[in-house]
Design an enzyme around this catalytic site. Structure first.
Site, PDB file in Angstrom:
ATOM      1  N   SER A 128      38.895  52.743  39.226  1.00 40.75           N
ATOM      2  CA  SER A 128      37.742  52.139  39.880  1.00 40.75           C
ATOM      3  C   SER A 128      37.418  52.630  41.287  1.00 40.75           C
ATOM      4  CB  SER A 128      37.897  50.621  39.921  1.00 40.75           C
ATOM      5  OG  SER A 128      37.498  50.092  38.691  1.00 40.75           O
ATOM      6  N   SER A 181      34.752  50.284  38.816  1.00 41.81           N
ATOM      7  CA  SER A 181      34.088  49.044  39.170  1.00 41.81           C
ATOM      8  C   SER A 181      33.669  48.943  40.629  1.00 41.81           C
ATOM      9  CB  SER A 181      35.019  47.884  38.857  1.00 41.81           C
ATOM     10  OG  SER A 181      36.169  47.931  39.693  1.00 41.81           O
ATOM     11  N   LYS A 195      34.865  45.934  49.358  1.00 43.11           N
ATOM     12  CA  LYS A 195      34.601  45.463  47.990  1.00 43.11           C
ATOM     13  C   LYS A 195      34.787  43.947  47.918  1.00 43.11           C
ATOM     14  CE  LYS A 195      36.011  46.471  43.209  1.00 43.11           C
ATOM     15  NZ  LYS A 195      36.969  47.205  42.349  1.00 43.11           N
TER      16      LYS A 195
HETATM   17  N1  GLN Z   1      36.989  51.021  34.282  1.00 44.40           N
HETATM   18  C1  GLN Z   1      38.316  50.532  34.101  1.00 44.40           C
HETATM   19  C2  GLN Z   1      38.286  49.185  33.450  1.00 44.40           C
HETATM   20  O1  GLN Z   1      37.227  48.715  33.160  1.00 44.40           O
HETATM   21  C3  GLN Z   1      39.028  50.510  35.400  1.00 44.40           C
HETATM   22  C4  GLN Z   1      38.727  49.325  36.210  1.00 44.40           C
HETATM   23  C5  GLN Z   1      39.424  49.313  37.525  1.00 44.40           C
HETATM   24  O2  GLN Z   1      40.037  50.287  37.928  1.00 44.40           O
HETATM   25  N2  GLN Z   1      39.342  48.174  38.174  1.00 44.40           N
HETATM   26  O3  GLN Z   1      39.308  48.596  33.221  1.00 44.40           O
END
Ligand code: GLN
Length: 485
Positions: A172, A148, A73
């Site tokens: 995420s 994400s 990532k």
């Molecule tokens: N979707 C969640 C957010 O937008 C989690 C994001 C993540 O785990 N980085 O905060």
């Protein structure tokens, strides 16, 4: 999958260089459509592969992950390569060092194919917040891969990498794994060093793997876990080989199913989930309904604490220390009188141009929550409720060995479906967020499908473990996987 490839490497049926090249060929063929990768690290990959091949030729032993290609990532620093966190503000940022996980992977001879797309600074649930490109779900190209870490999930699901790394602050890793039909593991907070991971919300962030199988997730976790003097929050741990704990046996284990989660399920997802519970029963586990009473507060608590940490962590992107500066725009045709005239304007313009809308929204929310006069009402209160959420888990684990629920209340949605309504997007993480607030480990693995428009859209089950009981959740998920029809 990793063990089979490992066998092929040591039997000399394939070289690491050939295997790596094969994956670059798949990327060339498929990534135009899928869009998982932001940067390819071809030179590095082939150099590493060569070293592995030389080792094999010399008759030396190689580790399980040695010579096996994976993806990273773009939140994680790989020395000498672009590391953007999916943001324009880091467009030209070359990482000056390796994150600890990258250092460990390199030392272990793993092959790094490239850096993957993500929501900007890991904020989002669909990868639509990337400043760079769209990533499509390999199962159905008209749908999002989740987020994400959408690029890392799509790379593994699309056969463009054997394994990949993501970060998980509120879901995420697990939510995109669920959407793309692969395995995703968020380790216990402290299990894996965060050094060299661009911080989103430091008290919640963890790095973990995406893979095709549970055993592969265990292998990658073994390679990246461990205490690190460069991350004060990393925990003391023995050099465990998590893959050695997969017995296929879960008879007698007590699995708690939280009623607050099941209440939110409906239709075919509920059916698939209930069937998976029956499967665990058939494998000899004892199922008990449990309560995590503070679940309803998880989302508001997360959106106060996470945004507060975000506002603080992202303060360093000011056009001076990292990445782009508003002045750089001179080269892109912006006229002289539009450029910042002093230091303050440089900060403001850089952040205005460099950050996307979602990032700005969260910085504003967090700054508000932390501001004098509101601190007690929001941040402090949220910290207290966080302790209650953690206590829910402590109490539950007095009675059960594991907790089981779906990873998400839904399957992969279509592009644009939620972009106009941030709250709708936030609700996608309703089953994953408490896990980060409590710091416990959790794994998402495929348990079934929902058939829509002729496509089999994956549904993920989530096993949540006690602190530092990754082997427990890996073993149960593996037992389920071995017995999947
Ligand atoms: N979707 C969640 C957010 O937008 C989690 C994001 C993540 O785990 N980085 O905060």
């Amino acid at each position: 999958m990793i063990k089979e490839l490992h066998q092929k490497l040591i039997n000399k049926e394939i070289t690491a260089t050939q295997l790596t090249q094969d994956y670059f060929d798949v990327i060339l063929k498929k990534d135009g459509e899928i869009g998982a990768y932001l940067t390819l690290t071809k030179e590095l990959a082939l150099e590493q592969a060569q070293l592995v091949d030389e080792k094999i030729a010399r008759g030396q032993e190689i580790g399980l992950l040695e010579g096996i290609p994976g993806a990273i990532k773009d939140m994680l620093c790989v020395e000498g390569y672009r590391t953007t966190a999916g943001s324009k503000i880091l467009d030209n940022y070359l990482a000056p060092y390796d994150a600890t996980v990258i250092k460990k992977l390199k030392e272990g001879g793993a092959i790094i194919l490239g850096k993957t797309n993500q929501d900007e600074f890991a904020m989002g649930s669909s990868t639509e917040n990337s400043a760079y490109q769209v990533t499509r779900n390999p199962v159905d190209l008209s749908r999002v891969p989740g987020g994400s870490s959408g690029g890392s999930a799509a790379a593994v699901a699309g056969g463009e990498a054997v394994w990949s790394l993501g970060t998980d602050t509120g879901g995420s890793i697990r939510q995109p794994a669920s959407f793309c039909g692969v395995v995703g593991l968020k380790p216990t907070y402290g299990r894996v060093s965060r050094y060299g991971a661009i911080a989103m919300a430091s008290s919640l962030d963890q790095i973990g793997p995406f893979t095709q199988t549970v055993e592969d997730a265990a292998i990658v976790l073994s390679a990246i876990a461990g205490e690190d003097p460069l991350d004060a929050t990393s925990a003391k741990s023995s050099d465990k080989k998590f893959e050695d704990y997969l017995t296929g046996e879960i008879a007698g284990k007590v699995i708690g199913v939280p009623k607050e989660y099941v209440e939110k399920l409906e239709g075919e997802i509920l059916e698939v989930f209930e069937k998976s519970v029956e499967k665990f029963k058939a494998l000899g586990a004892k199922i008990e309904t449990i309560s995590l009473p503070h679940t309803q507060y998880a989302l508001p608590v997360y959106y106060i604490l996470m945004t507060s940490e975000v506002s603080s962590n992202l303060a360093k992107f000011d056009g001076v220390k990292f990445g782009m500066r508003a002045d750089d725009l001179l080269d892109s045709g912006v006229s002289d009188n539009e450029l910042p005239k002093n230091l303050l304007e440089t900060y403001l313009d850089t952040r205005k141009i460099g950050f996307g809308d979602e990032v700005k929204r969260r910085i504003m929310l967090g700054t508000y929550a932390l501001s004098a006069g509101y601190y007690d009402a929001y941040y402090l209160k949220a910290q207290k409720v966080r302790a209650l959420i953690r206590r829910d888990f402590e109490k539950a684990y007095e009675k059960v060995d594991l907790i089981y629920c779906p990873t998400c209340p839904e399957v992969a949605f279509k592009f644009g479906e939620k972009t106009t309504d941030p709250l709708k997007m936030y609700l996608s993480d309703i089953f994953t967020i408490s896990v980060n607030l409590a710091g416990v480990p959790a794994i998402s693995f495929p348990i079934g499908f929902l058939e829509i428009e002729g496509k089999k859209l994956p549904i993920g089950g989530q096993l949540i473990g006690k602190w530092f009981d990754e082997e427990g959740i890996l073993n149960a998920a593996d037992a389920f996987e071995r017995n999947r029809e």
